[in-house]
Write an enzyme that holds these catalytic residues in place. Structure first.
Site, PDB file in Angstrom:
ATOM      1  CG  ASP A 249      -2.031   1.259   1.003  1.00  0.00           C
ATOM      2  OD1 ASP A 249      -2.989   0.787   0.608  1.00  0.00           O
ATOM      3  OD2 ASP A 249      -1.734   2.222   1.654  1.00  0.00           O
ATOM      4  CG  ASN A 257      -4.699  11.167  -6.022  1.00  0.00           C
ATOM      5  OD1 ASN A 257      -3.713  11.110  -6.868  1.00  0.00           O
ATOM      6  ND2 ASN A 257      -5.266   9.964  -5.455  1.00  0.00           N
ATOM      7  CG  ASP A 266      -3.757   8.636 -12.738  1.00  0.00           C
ATOM      8  OD1 ASP A 266      -4.075   7.855 -11.657  1.00  0.00           O
ATOM      9  OD2 ASP A 266      -4.492   9.080 -13.453  1.00  0.00           O
ATOM     10  CD  GLU A 292      -4.365   3.890  -1.647  1.00  0.00           C
ATOM     11  OE1 GLU A 292      -4.726   4.282  -0.588  1.00  0.00           O
ATOM     12  OE2 GLU A 292      -5.325   3.980  -2.435  1.00  0.00           O
TER      13      GLU A 292
END
Length: 375
Positions: A249, A257, A266, A292
Site C-alpha cells: 500500500d 492526489n 497516476d 493504491e
C-alpha cells in the site's frame, strides 16, 4: 469481368458502411482500395468504347492504386507510418510504361504482372514484419488471397511470353482469361474476408487483455489475480510447496492526489507497477488490487525468501525518485504485509490468505508505515 465488378462493388459498399475515418483500423483505406479496384474493372469493360488513355492507362493505374491503398490500410492497421513513396512509385511507373506501350498489349501484360507482384511482395514483407503481433487466423486468408492473385498474373504473363496466349484486348475470352479472372474473384474474397477477420480477432484479443489487465499500470487486475491465486493454492497443496503473498500500500497516497493532482497520483502508480515487474520472476504474479494497493503472488517461495523480496521492494521504492508530469520530484514509501502458507492446508482459500496478509499490512501501517510486517 462483370462478376468481378459487381463483387468488388458489393465489398466496397459493405466496407464503406462500417469503416470510420477516425478509427485507425485500416478499413477506410481498404474501402478506397476496393473502390479503385471496381473503377479499374469498369474502365476495362469500356475498352473500345472510350479512349485507350482511359481504358488502358487509367484503368491499370487504378488497379495498381488499389493495391497501394491496401498497403496503406495494412500499415494503419499495424499502427505504423506508411512509406508512401515506396507504395505509390509503382503507380507512377506503371502509368509511364503503359503510355509508352499503348500499342503492345503483350508487353503490358508482362509489365502489369511485374508491378503487381512487386506490390504483393511489399505487402507480404509488411505482413511478415508484424506477423507474430497479429493475432488469429485472418492473416492466413489475406496471404492466401495475395498469393493466388500473384499466381494468376504470373501464369498469364508466362503464357504471353511463351506464345501460348495471343490477346488482342483484355476483354478477349478464353480458357486462361476465364481462369485468371475467376482466381482474381476468389482472391478478392479471401483478402477481404481475411481483413475483416483480422480486425475482429485483434479487437477480441484487446478485449480479453482489458478483461484481465489493469489499464493504468499494465499489471494484472483484481479478477485475474484472484483466479491465479486460487490456482496457485491448489498447486501448492498438491506439490507441497510454499506459497507467499504480499500486499503493498502506498503511504499517504491521498496526500499526493490532494496536493499534486490525480495525474501525479497516476504517474506514481504507473512507476510502481513498472518497478514491481522489474524485481519479480517470470512465475510471480503482480497485480493492482485496487486504488493504491498492489498484490504479489510468489509461488514456491518460503517466508524467508518472501520477506527478503518484500524488504528489497520496500527499499527500492524508498530510494527511487518519482518525477511527476510537471517535473516535481517526489519520494514515495510503501507498507507491505506478508503471509506464507506452508504446508498448505487442504481447506486453504484465497480469502483466508488475503485476510492474513491484509492484517499484516494493517499492522505495518499502524506501526509507522514504510515497513514490512509478516502475518
Amino acid at each position: 469481368m462483370l462478376t468481378n465488378t459487381l463483387l468488388t462493388a458489393t465489398l466496397a459498399v459493405c466496407l464503406a458502411l462500417v469503416a470510420r475515418r477516425d478509427r485507425a483500423d485500416g478499413l477506410f483505406y481498404w474501402g478506397l482500395a476496393l473502390t479503385a479496384h471496381c473503377a479499374a474493372y469498369v474502365l476495362y469493360m469500356l475498352r473500345g468504347q472510350v479512349s485507350d488513355w482511359f481504358s488502358v492507362v487509367l484503368a491499370n493505374m487504378s488497379l495498381v492504386s488499389a493495391f497501394a491503398l491496401m498497403q496503406e490500410g495494412l500499415y494503419q492497421f499495424q499502427g505504423r507510418k506508411a512509406p508512401r513513396w515506396r507504395l505509390w512509385l509503382p503507380v507512377l511507373a506503371l502509368g509511364v510504361l503503359f503510355a509508352l506501350l499503348l500499342g503492345n498489349i503483350h508487353a503490358r501484360v508482362v509489365v502489369l504482372a511485374c508491378v503487381l507482384c512487386l506490390q504483393f511482395a511489399q505487402f507480404a514483407v509488411a505482413m511478415g514484419q508484424r506477423w507474430a503481433e497479429t493475432p488469429g487466423r485472418g492473416k492466413f486468408f489475406v496471404m492466401a488471397g495475395i498469393a493466388m492473385s500473384a499466381l494468376a498474373l504470373v501464369v498469364r504473363a508466362v503464357a504471353v511470353v511463351m506464345g501460348q496466349l495471343a490477346m488482342g484486348s483484355i476483354t478477349d475470352s478464353g480458357l486462361l482469361q476465364t481462369l485468371v479472372f475467376a482466381m482474381a474473384a476468389v482472391a478478392m474474397i479471401l483478402v477481404n474476408f481475411g481483413i475483416v477477420v483480422m480486425i475482429k480477432e485483434r479487437a477480441d484479443a484487446r478485449n480479453h487483455t482489458l478483461a484481465f489487465m489493469d489499464e493504468l499500470t499494465g499489471l494484472h487486475n483484481r479478477r485475474h489475480v484472484l483466479l491465479a491465486l486460487e490456482q496457485q493454492i491448489a498447486w501448492a497443496c498438491r506439490a507441497r510447496q510454499p506459497l507467499s503473498l504480499l500486499l503493498l500500500d502506498v503511504d499517504f497516497f491521498k496526500r499526493i492526489n490532494d496536493t499534486l493532482g490525480h495525474l501525479s497520483g497516476d504517474q506514481v502508480l504507473r512507476d510502481l507497477g513498472a518497478g514491481l515487474r522489474s524485481h519479480l520472476r517470470a512465475c510471480d504474479i503482480a497485480g493492482r488490487w485496487g486504488g493504491e494497493e498492489f498484490i504479489v503472488v510468489l509461488p514456491g517461495t518460503d517466508a524467508a525468501g518472501a520477506a527478503t523480496l518484500a524488504e528489497r521492494l520496500r527499499g527500492a521504492v524508498e530510494a527511487k525518485c518519482f518525477v511527476m508530469p510537471d517535473g516535481t520530484a517526489l519520494t514515495v514509501t510503501v507498507s507491505i504485509g506478508l503471509h506464507t502458507l506452508y504446508p498448505v492446508p487442504v481447506d486453504a482459500t484465497a480469502d483466508s490468505l488475503l485476510g492474513l496478509a491484509d492484517r499484516a499490512l494493517y499492522r505495518a501501517k499502524a506501526l509507522g508505515r514504510n515497513r514490512v510486517e509478516v502475518a
